[in-house]
Every structure is written in structure tokens, then in C-alpha cells.
Design an enzyme around this catalytic site. Structure first.
Site, PDB file in Angstrom:
ATOM      1  N   TRP A 103       0.833  -1.217   0.000  1.00 55.93           N
ATOM      2  CA  TRP A 103       0.000   0.000   0.000  1.00 55.93           C
ATOM      3  C   TRP A 103       0.858   1.254   0.000  1.00 55.93           C
ATOM      4  CZ3 TRP A 103      -4.216  -1.237  -2.039  1.00 55.93           C
ATOM      5  CH2 TRP A 103      -4.878  -2.431  -1.701  1.00 55.93           C
ATOM      6  N   ASP A 172      -1.823   6.804   6.071  1.00 53.81           N
ATOM      7  CA  ASP A 172      -2.863   5.880   5.596  1.00 53.81           C
ATOM      8  C   ASP A 172      -3.180   4.948   6.765  1.00 53.81           C
ATOM      9  OD1 ASP A 172      -4.394   3.869   4.517  1.00 53.81           O
ATOM     10  OD2 ASP A 172      -2.969   3.302   2.941  1.00 53.81           O
ATOM     11  N   LYS A 196     -12.365  -1.669   6.356  1.00 60.28           N
ATOM     12  CA  LYS A 196     -11.661  -2.571   7.262  1.00 60.28           C
ATOM     13  C   LYS A 196     -12.138  -2.392   8.698  1.00 60.28           C
ATOM     14  CE  LYS A 196      -8.428  -3.208   3.829  1.00 60.28           C
ATOM     15  NZ  LYS A 196      -7.687  -2.413   2.870  1.00 60.28           N
TER      16      LYS A 196
HETATM   17  C1  LIG Z   1      -7.095  -1.936   1.858  1.00 58.34           C
HETATM   18  C2  LIG Z   1      -6.091  -0.876   1.972  1.00 58.34           C
HETATM   19  C3  LIG Z   1      -5.989   0.144   1.023  1.00 58.34           C
HETATM   20  C4  LIG Z   1      -6.853   0.202  -0.226  1.00 58.34           C
HETATM   21  O1  LIG Z   1      -8.065   0.732   0.082  1.00 58.34           O
HETATM   22  P1  LIG Z   1      -9.159   1.017  -1.070  1.00 58.34           P
HETATM   23  O2  LIG Z   1     -10.229   1.673  -0.289  1.00 58.34           O
HETATM   24  O3  LIG Z   1      -9.525  -0.311  -1.644  1.00 58.34           O
HETATM   25  O4  LIG Z   1      -8.551   1.908  -2.075  1.00 58.34           O
HETATM   26  C5  LIG Z   1      -5.050   1.127   1.230  1.00 58.34           C
HETATM   27  N1  LIG Z   1      -4.245   1.114   2.299  1.00 58.34           N
HETATM   28  C6  LIG Z   1      -4.309   0.136   3.235  1.00 58.34           C
HETATM   29  C7  LIG Z   1      -3.395   0.170   4.412  1.00 58.34           C
HETATM   30  C8  LIG Z   1      -5.222  -0.888   3.093  1.00 58.34           C
HETATM   31  O5  LIG Z   1      -5.302  -1.852   4.020  1.00 58.34           O
END
Ligand SMILES: *Cc1c(COP(=O)(O)O)cnc(C)c1O
Length: 361
Positions: A103, A172, A196
Site C-alpha cells: 500500500w 494511511d 476494514k
Molecule cells: C485496503 C487498503 C488500502 C486500499 O483501500 P481502497 O479503499 O480499496 O482503495 C489502502 N491502504 C491500506 C493500508 C489498506 O489496508
């Protein structure tokens, strides 16, 4: 009662059952309107309340200071990979990233489209099984970027890196938002796809410090500016109403559960149960993440052979323990134990793993 299993998928992921039941109960007639929340205007007073309640609940649970704005956006966390550089870039100043896996690599790849990117630390040398220590950023960086929890590898920052006061830290937090107490003031921007730890797919939470919304160049498209949605309370255009509504229900559940203190305590308890099984298994289960970088959210481990791993995944399913297959870039198994995974599910998984080891070692 409808049959439910314990869902260890990495995302979209398990949600608090009371939130789903509430949504089911009010699906056809929302707040006495005779319409579904799926059918009413995003300008209606009924939706407006949902929208503002969701924001207030996030502010309260995360203890967000007044000078930060809360946004509900579309496009997933992946859209923020380019929104961060678009909104925060400064000509002549590097954008500095820590590469802790898929990511963060994807995030910095987008930033390269907008200017100079420096990777100040990386754990690629050991297939991202740890979070680098002693990371520093330079005074002249436009911003610093980290990924707080690395969903695929099961690693998590245990303490935040040192960042100069003049440099906003962008994080993030998709897979550990609301999982532990943080100080929002340590960050300039926090973003997270909801699917998540917060709610369903389709909405992304962005928390941005007010002074950072004015950096964006004028000639950037309207919707690529955080400023646009800050000024319109995330109602510049139709927001993902249903996803925000489900987030609101989940947040109400967490508030009643006891807020961040209780959530964090339960997360530590759940993670300890599984890491103890791994650590006391005489290497039958091998933890993937280095112990000093272990995630409270995604517990990753491998076994002696992929046949044995496949057998464990299959037997888990028979016991209503689903979603345990690891990500292809790590292999092995991964148990995602986000906030909404009940303690009971983790205990059941722990008993299963102990028994599986006894039968197969
Ligand atoms: C799942 C995830 C993403 C991607 O998220 P989307 O909403 O599908 O774009 C980005 N960063 C992390 C840490 C993730 O776990």
C-alpha cells in the site's frame, strides 16, 4: 436466527452485528419517512442528521481537535494516494515516504506523478516483515507519508517517527483506524478506506488539518481539492449516503461499547491470544512479522508446507472460521481481527489452531 460465521477476511471485513441488525430493521422505512435511507435525498433533513451524527461520532471517538476537518469521500484509500500529493505538494520540496509494503508502494508511485519523491526508509529487504526504526524526515519536505498498519504483512507502527514541526505527517490508517488511541495532533492528514475497521466499502474518511487545505494549486479539478469538500461539509455532490449511514451505526455501537479505551484493550487481548498460540507452538506456526512490529489487526503466520496451510484453511471453514488464507505476496495464513471481530471468535480460532497443531505436528 440467520447463521453467521466468524469472518477473518482482511477487507471488506466483519461489522458489528447490532449495526447490521439496526440497518435491517429500518431498511424499508427510515426515520418515519416511508422510504429507505437508500431512496431519500442527500439534502433531506433525515439524511443530514445521519451525515452530521457520523461526523460528530468520529470526532468524539478519535478526540479530533477543532482545527481538523472530517471528510467523507469516495474513491477508496487508493484515491487519497494521489489526493495527498495533489493537495500538499510544494514545488522544489521533496515528498518523503516510508515504504512498508504494497500500500505504501502504491501511494508513493502516485506521488511520483506530481514531483520529487524520496523513500527515506523501506523494509523491502525482508519482504516487509518489519517496520523500520529510527526513521527521520527532512525539514524541507513538503510532507511525510507512512502507512500505520500494513494489512498484507501484519506489521504496524508501534511508535510514530520523528517529524520536523514544519512537515505534516500524512498517514494511511485504512486498517487500524480507531483501533488504538492516537493523538490526532501528531498528524497533518489521516485517511482510511472504511471497509476494514470503520464500516462498509464505498466511503473513505479523511481528517485534514485546516491550514493544509489552502496549499492546493488553483488549476486542480474541483473534486480533487480537499478544500471543496471541507467548504461543503462533504456535500458538494451526492455522498455515499448508505455507506456513511452504516458507519454511523457502527460508530454508535463503538461509543456504547466504551469508546477507544475499551476498543484498544480488547484489541490487545485478542492479538495476544493469537500471538501466544504462535509463540508457544514450537515453530509449528511461524509468525511472519518481526515481534517488534506485530500488528494488532492482521495476524500473519506460515506453516511448514503450503499443503498443511491449505488443510488448516479448509478445516477452519468447516468450523465457521472463514477468510484465513494469507495474501498471495506473503502466503501462509492471515487472521484479520479488526475491532468488530468478537473476542469469542478469536478464542474459537485459538482453540482450533491448538487442536490442529496437536493433530498434525
Ligand atoms: C485496503 C487498503 C488500502 C486500499 O483501500 P481502497 O479503499 O480499496 O482503495 C489502502 N491502504 C491500506 C493500508 C489498506 O489496508
Amino acid at each position: 436466527m440467520t447463521k453467521r460465521v466468524f469472518n477473518f477476511y482482511a477487507g471488506p471485513a466483519t461489522l458489528p452485528l447490532p449495526a447490521l441488525e439496526r440497518a435491517q430493521k429500518e431498511l424499508l422505512n427510515f426515520a418515519g419517512t416511508g422510504m429507505s435511507i437508500l431512496e431519500i435525498s442527500h439534502r433531506s433533513k433525515e439524511y443530514d442528521k445521519v451525515h452530521n451524527d457520523a461526523t460528530e461520532l468520529v470526532r468524539e471517538l478519535m478526540e479530533i481537535p477543532n482545527e481538523y476537518k472530517v471528510l467523507w469521500l469516495q474513491g477508496g484509500a487508493s484515491t487519497q494516494f494521489f489526493m495527498a500529493p495533489v493537495n500538499l505538494q510544494m514545488p522544489g520540496r521533496p515528498m518523503q515516504y516510508v515504504d512498508t509494503g504494497t500500500w505504501s508502494s502504491k501511494a508513493l508511485k502516485e506521488a511520483r506523478l506530481y514531483g520529487d519523491v524520496e523513500v527515506v526508509a523501506s523494509s523491502k529487504d525482508d519482504n516487509y516483515s518489519y517496520v523500520p526504526r529510527g526513521v527521520t524526515f527532512s525539514e524541507n519536505a513538503a510532507f511525510a507519508h507512512i502507512t500505520s498498519n500494513n494489512t498484507i504483512y501484519g506489521t504496524q507502527w508501534q511508535e510514530w517517527p520523528d517529524v520536523p514541526d514544519s512537515v505534516p505527517l500524512v498517514c494511511d490508517m485504512s486498517s487500524d483506524l480507531l483501533a488504538r488511541r492516537i493523538k490526532v495532533k501528531d498528524f497533518g492528514v489521516i485517511y482510511a478506506g472504511a471497509q476494514k475497521n470503520l464500516g462498509p466499502a464505498g466511503v473513505t474518511l479523511v481528517v485534514v488539518r485546516e491550514d493544509l487545505i489552502d496549499r492546493v494549486p488553483d488549476d486542480v479539478p474541483t473534486l480533487m481539492k480537499w478544500k471543496t469538500e471541507v467548504e461543503k461539509n462533504s456535500l458538494f455532490h451526492t455522498p455515499p449516503c448508505f455507506a456513511i449511514y452504516i458507519c454511523k451505526l457502527a460508530l454508535e455501537y463503538w461509543k456504547e461499547f466504551g469508546g477507544i479505551t475499551k476498543i484498544e484493550k480488547q484489541n490487545q487481548e485478542k492479538a495476544k491470544i493469537l500471538y501466544d498460540v504462535i509463540d508457544s507452538s514450537d515453530s509449528f506456526y511461524r509468525g511472519y512479522a518481526r515481534p517488534d512490529s506485530r500488528s494488532l489487526m492482521n495476524v500473519t503466520f506460515t506453516m511448514e508446507s503450503s499443503d498443511l496451510e491449505a488443510k488448516a484453511v479448509a478445516e477452519g471453514i468447516e468450523r465457521d472460521l472463514v477468510g484465513l488464507k494469507g495474501h498471495r505476496s506473503v502466503g501462509g495464513m492471515r487472521a484479520s481481527i479488526y475491532n468488530a471481530m468478537p473476542l469469542e471468535g478469536v478464542k474459537k480460532l485459538s482453540s482450533f489452531l491448538t487442536e490442529f497443531k496437536e493433530k498434525n505436528q
